[in-house]
Design a protein around this motif. Structure first.
Motif, PDB file in Angstrom:
ATOM      1  N   VAL A  69       0.833  -1.200   0.000  1.00  0.00           N
ATOM      2  CA  VAL A  69       0.000   0.000   0.000  1.00  0.00           C
ATOM      3  C   VAL A  69       0.868   1.249   0.000  1.00  0.00           C
ATOM      4  O   VAL A  69       0.558   2.243  -0.678  1.00  0.00           O
ATOM      5  CB  VAL A  69      -0.959  -0.020   1.212  1.00  0.00           C
ATOM      6  CG1 VAL A  69      -1.611   1.324   1.380  1.00  0.00           C
ATOM      7  CG2 VAL A  69      -2.025  -1.090   1.029  1.00  0.00           C
ATOM      8  N   MET A  77       1.957   1.879  -3.443  1.00  0.00           N
ATOM      9  CA  MET A  77       0.842   2.366  -4.247  1.00  0.00           C
ATOM     10  C   MET A  77       0.596   3.853  -4.006  1.00  0.00           C
ATOM     11  O   MET A  77       0.313   4.609  -4.932  1.00  0.00           O
ATOM     12  CB  MET A  77      -0.376   1.531  -3.832  1.00  0.00           C
ATOM     13  CG  MET A  77      -1.489   1.551  -4.792  1.00  0.00           C
ATOM     14  SD  MET A  77      -1.049   0.990  -6.429  1.00  0.00           S
ATOM     15  CE  MET A  77      -1.755   2.318  -7.403  1.00  0.00           C
ATOM     16  N   ARG A  78       0.711   4.260  -2.759  1.00  0.00           N
ATOM     17  CA  ARG A  78       0.521   5.682  -2.451  1.00  0.00           C
ATOM     18  C   ARG A  78       1.589   6.538  -3.134  1.00  0.00           C
ATOM     19  O   ARG A  78       1.307   7.583  -3.708  1.00  0.00           O
ATOM     20  CB  ARG A  78       0.634   5.920  -0.946  1.00  0.00           C
ATOM     21  CG  ARG A  78      -0.544   5.443  -0.174  1.00  0.00           C
ATOM     22  CD  ARG A  78      -0.423   5.942   1.253  1.00  0.00           C
ATOM     23  NE  ARG A  78      -1.361   5.262   2.117  1.00  0.00           N
ATOM     24  CZ  ARG A  78      -1.746   5.724   3.302  1.00  0.00           C
ATOM     25  NH1 ARG A  78      -1.260   6.867   3.756  1.00  0.00           N
ATOM     26  NH2 ARG A  78      -2.606   5.059   4.032  1.00  0.00           N
ATOM     27  N   ALA A  87       0.888   6.839  -6.859  1.00  0.00           N
ATOM     28  CA  ALA A  87      -0.152   7.817  -7.183  1.00  0.00           C
ATOM     29  C   ALA A  87       0.357   9.239  -6.954  1.00  0.00           C
ATOM     30  O   ALA A  87       0.075  10.151  -7.735  1.00  0.00           O
ATOM     31  CB  ALA A  87      -1.405   7.551  -6.340  1.00  0.00           C
ATOM     32  N   GLU A  88       1.133   9.424  -5.892  1.00  0.00           N
ATOM     33  CA  GLU A  88       1.677  10.749  -5.599  1.00  0.00           C
ATOM     34  C   GLU A  88       2.629  11.193  -6.716  1.00  0.00           C
ATOM     35  O   GLU A  88       2.622  12.354  -7.138  1.00  0.00           O
ATOM     36  CB  GLU A  88       2.393  10.738  -4.241  1.00  0.00           C
ATOM     37  CG  GLU A  88       2.992  12.065  -3.806  1.00  0.00           C
ATOM     38  CD  GLU A  88       1.953  13.197  -3.719  1.00  0.00           C
ATOM     39  OE1 GLU A  88       2.282  14.322  -4.113  1.00  0.00           O
ATOM     40  OE2 GLU A  88       0.809  12.955  -3.273  1.00  0.00           O
ATOM     41  N   LEU A 141       2.554  10.275  -9.871  1.00  0.00           N
ATOM     42  CA  LEU A 141       1.751  10.662 -11.033  1.00  0.00           C
ATOM     43  C   LEU A 141       1.229  12.089 -10.856  1.00  0.00           C
ATOM     44  O   LEU A 141       1.290  12.908 -11.788  1.00  0.00           O
ATOM     45  CB  LEU A 141       0.576   9.681 -11.224  1.00  0.00           C
ATOM     46  CG  LEU A 141      -0.453  10.044 -12.293  1.00  0.00           C
ATOM     47  CD1 LEU A 141       0.191  10.266 -13.656  1.00  0.00           C
ATOM     48  CD2 LEU A 141      -1.536   8.983 -12.391  1.00  0.00           C
ATOM     49  N   ALA A 142       0.764  12.419  -9.652  1.00  0.00           N
ATOM     50  CA  ALA A 142       0.255  13.772  -9.396  1.00  0.00           C
ATOM     51  C   ALA A 142       1.376  14.805  -9.556  1.00  0.00           C
ATOM     52  O   ALA A 142       1.156  15.893 -10.104  1.00  0.00           O
ATOM     53  CB  ALA A 142      -0.359  13.852  -8.006  1.00  0.00           C
ATOM     54  N   PHE A 173      -7.329  11.828 -12.018  1.00  0.00           N
ATOM     55  CA  PHE A 173      -7.028  10.390 -11.931  1.00  0.00           C
ATOM     56  C   PHE A 173      -6.008  10.112 -10.826  1.00  0.00           C
ATOM     57  O   PHE A 173      -6.159   9.195 -10.023  1.00  0.00           O
ATOM     58  CB  PHE A 173      -6.396   9.867 -13.232  1.00  0.00           C
ATOM     59  CG  PHE A 173      -7.372   9.444 -14.279  1.00  0.00           C
ATOM     60  CD1 PHE A 173      -8.439   8.603 -13.970  1.00  0.00           C
ATOM     61  CD2 PHE A 173      -7.222   9.866 -15.588  1.00  0.00           C
ATOM     62  CE1 PHE A 173      -9.337   8.211 -14.956  1.00  0.00           C
ATOM     63  CE2 PHE A 173      -8.116   9.478 -16.582  1.00  0.00           C
ATOM     64  CZ  PHE A 173      -9.177   8.647 -16.254  1.00  0.00           C
ATOM     65  N   ALA A 174      -4.934  10.902 -10.853  1.00  0.00           N
ATOM     66  CA  ALA A 174      -3.850  10.692  -9.889  1.00  0.00           C
ATOM     67  C   ALA A 174      -4.363  10.820  -8.462  1.00  0.00           C
ATOM     68  O   ALA A 174      -4.036  10.020  -7.588  1.00  0.00           O
ATOM     69  CB  ALA A 174      -2.715  11.694 -10.145  1.00  0.00           C
ATOM     70  N   ARG A 175      -5.207  11.836  -8.227  1.00  0.00           N
ATOM     71  CA  ARG A 175      -5.716  12.042  -6.872  1.00  0.00           C
ATOM     72  C   ARG A 175      -6.710  10.945  -6.484  1.00  0.00           C
ATOM     73  O   ARG A 175      -6.772  10.537  -5.324  1.00  0.00           O
ATOM     74  CB  ARG A 175      -6.376  13.418  -6.712  1.00  0.00           C
ATOM     75  CG  ARG A 175      -5.457  14.575  -6.992  1.00  0.00           C
ATOM     76  CD  ARG A 175      -4.067  14.371  -6.458  1.00  0.00           C
ATOM     77  NE  ARG A 175      -3.943  14.611  -5.033  1.00  0.00           N
ATOM     78  CZ  ARG A 175      -2.823  14.469  -4.336  1.00  0.00           C
ATOM     79  NH1 ARG A 175      -1.727  14.063  -4.942  1.00  0.00           N
ATOM     80  NH2 ARG A 175      -2.782  14.717  -3.053  1.00  0.00           N
ATOM     81  N   ALA A 210      -6.505   7.877  -7.491  1.00  0.00           N
ATOM     82  CA  ALA A 210      -5.669   6.712  -7.175  1.00  0.00           C
ATOM     83  C   ALA A 210      -5.044   6.864  -5.790  1.00  0.00           C
ATOM     84  O   ALA A 210      -4.960   5.910  -5.019  1.00  0.00           O
ATOM     85  CB  ALA A 210      -4.576   6.545  -8.237  1.00  0.00           C
ATOM     86  N   LYS A 211      -4.627   8.087  -5.464  1.00  0.00           N
ATOM     87  CA  LYS A 211      -4.026   8.334  -4.158  1.00  0.00           C
ATOM     88  C   LYS A 211      -5.053   8.064  -3.047  1.00  0.00           C
ATOM     89  O   LYS A 211      -4.735   7.389  -2.056  1.00  0.00           O
ATOM     90  CB  LYS A 211      -3.540   9.784  -4.094  1.00  0.00           C
ATOM     91  CG  LYS A 211      -2.928  10.207  -2.780  1.00  0.00           C
ATOM     92  CD  LYS A 211      -1.424  10.012  -2.788  1.00  0.00           C
ATOM     93  CE  LYS A 211      -0.770  10.296  -1.443  1.00  0.00           C
ATOM     94  NZ  LYS A 211      -1.018  11.671  -0.965  1.00  0.00           N
ATOM     95  N   ALA A 267      -5.588   4.416  -2.660  1.00  0.00           N
ATOM     96  CA  ALA A 267      -4.455   3.786  -1.965  1.00  0.00           C
ATOM     97  C   ALA A 267      -4.541   4.038  -0.462  1.00  0.00           C
ATOM     98  O   ALA A 267      -4.113   3.212   0.348  1.00  0.00           O
ATOM     99  CB  ALA A 267      -3.130   4.303  -2.517  1.00  0.00           C
ATOM    100  N   GLU A 268      -5.121   5.177  -0.084  1.00  0.00           N
ATOM    101  CA  GLU A 268      -5.220   5.520   1.336  1.00  0.00           C
ATOM    102  C   GLU A 268      -6.265   4.686   2.078  1.00  0.00           C
ATOM    103  O   GLU A 268      -6.391   4.798   3.293  1.00  0.00           O
ATOM    104  CB  GLU A 268      -5.492   7.024   1.502  1.00  0.00           C
ATOM    105  CG  GLU A 268      -4.230   7.834   1.231  1.00  0.00           C
ATOM    106  CD  GLU A 268      -4.459   9.338   1.207  1.00  0.00           C
ATOM    107  OE1 GLU A 268      -3.499  10.059   0.901  1.00  0.00           O
ATOM    108  OE2 GLU A 268      -5.593   9.782   1.484  1.00  0.00           O
TER     109      GLU A 268
END
Lengths: 315, 315
Positions: A123, A126-127, A130-131, A133-134, B110-112, B114-115, B118-119
């Protein structure tokens, strides 16, 4: 790179299998994307980092594939936005497909990257994924929103971190997260990935001036043509604050072909190239210091070689 | 929905905080997107499902926000692709911004999403989330790749699953994954989400014929205008296989405004509307059967009401 050749083959297979059972056109476009001959430096960095630290091999391969696919997805959208025709010397998706298909293909590759990242079963990873990508997307948006071009080192550093170093940082940090190591080691790997990522982009920006199209796979000075002031141009501007071409670029965001050729020639012959290379070399030294205390093994040696290769390629 | 009003407020705050510390323009565009008055039915379904099954409240709010943001991101790219000017009666991002900014804004959302997913700290949930994104995008690509319009129930069912039901399915399944329940219950929740999602899209497709622009927030018969054959038109075609307008639409993918008005009028007055509604109602009955064995509590009752509302709204 022969140390992780076998893993790299698994990564390739895994990436190519991501469009199976989908529309055949999507499968062929994914194959086109993946065969356009990238150097695969990001997955190699992830694999070497993970092997150095005894990461779980299966999850490591998924991570490496996830990282290269995230990179690929951002390129698909970038090329659409820039209207680029060539990438690594091969036709971009947007040059052959509609904008709609290009947007959705990019989205699909994002989705598969996220799926592969989730399959690492971490996890925290994964975080981070995603971070990152942002960070990448926010960097591009910030660039787009700037009403005029900014020529500052701070802006440049932020831009290349978002564009490149953040993903190298993810590759090394995530590989460490899949390994039986302490938080301190994870942090050292983050520091290493950051440093070689910054160096990698600076060298790319140098090659945009010094390389020729055949070598680089895209038109020379493509950054300048887009009004992007990279490190060699920044150093040149510092030494020649009154250069009319560069000032016109900054104020009007436009130069004729004659002006571009003249400016590229001037920057090539200036000390800006050498000074930029020194900055890249300093990042590499910093990166190599980050894993100073790690046990000596072949994968560490290969990462060391790779770090050196980053600043030595194509000069 | 008052049962989850408090949680819904947390979801709104969480969604709006996703562009903090980013470029101010991005923050304002995110606010514009989120204030365009969606019914928030997907997060409400997630919240009610989770509360019914005693999900962890904090992770549930993250899930609900992740789902609405995933939905929002796909809308941003969809509107760009369709060249839509209005969404829910409010200007789309692409009608006011450049395609580049629109693509990247979608990517950022999308990125947010996914974040936030993940949380929730659930790897299984994260995998489902990524798989759902792939299903949605693959559905759109398949539609785009079809060289001519297909009028078949199978194609329609696949399309509305990818477009809508997959995300409802994610909402209910993921809520169950955050709850102390058996795999059997997770499967029942998947079945419920699938069924109400299919019904929801069928009703949307009916409203595209029967609603007026002020109510629906977009031009009447927007599907037909795009050459999309939805369920009411499919039933009409079944009863009137030789209708010249519909056949021209299928073969040439073009109709004049006069032909569209004539066709819409004919479909409205046909049994196709009623038969479509019966299909939607059958899905709702199927969905309600899926959680037949669940304990009776206020959240279950609210989900039941919501399922009924789906087929009763706006007629």
């Amino acid at each position: 790179m022969s140390l992780v050749q076998e893993e790299m083959q698994s990564v390739e297979l895994l990436m190519r299998s991501q469009a199976e059972d989908r529309h055949p056109d999507l499968e062929s476009v994914l194959n086109h994307l993946l065969s356009s001959g990238g150097k695969r430096i990001r997955p190699i960095v992830a694999l070497l980092s993970g092997r150095m630290l005894n990461a779980d091999p299966e999850r490591l391969v998924k991570l490496a594939a996830a990282i290269e696919m995230l990179h690929t997805a951002t390129l698909v959208h970038d090329d659409l936005i820039d209207g680029a025709i060539l990438r690594r010397g091969i036709a971009t998706i947007n040059s052959q497909w509609s904008p709609a298909a290009t947007v959705l293909t990019g989205d699909f590759v994002f989705a598969r990257a996220a799926k592969l990242a989730a399959e690492t079963d971490s996890v925290t990873l994964m975080r981070l994924f995603a971070e990152t990508l942002a960070i990448i997307v926010n960097g591009e948006l910030t660039q787009l929103f700037l009403s005029r071009r900014v020529a500052s080192r701070e802006n440049y550093d932020q831009r290349i971190y978002a564009k490149t170093a953040s993903l190298f940082e993810l590759a090394t940090t995530a590989a460490a997260l899949l390994s039986p190591v302490s938080e301190e080691v994870v942090e050292k790997m983050r520091c290493f990935g950051y440093a070689i990522g910054m160096a990698f982009q600076i060298v790319d920006d140098i090659l945009d001036f010094t390389g020729d199209q055949a070598n680089v796979g895209k038109p020379v000075a493509s950054d300048l043509r887009q009004g992007l002031i990279t490190l060699p141009a920044l150093f040149y501007l510092e030494a020649n604050p009154d250069n009319p071409d560069l000032n016109q670029l900054l104020s009007e965001n436009y130069l004729s072909e004659t002006q571009i050729s003249r400016l590229v020639g001037a920057i090539r012959q200036s000390g800006g190239i050498q000074r930029s290379l020194e900055v890249a070399q300093a990042y590499i030294s910093q990166g190599r210091q980050c894993f100073d205390s790690f046990p000596d093994n072949p994968h560490r040696q290969a990462l060391d070689d790779l770090a050196r290769y980053i600043v030595e390629r194509d000069f």
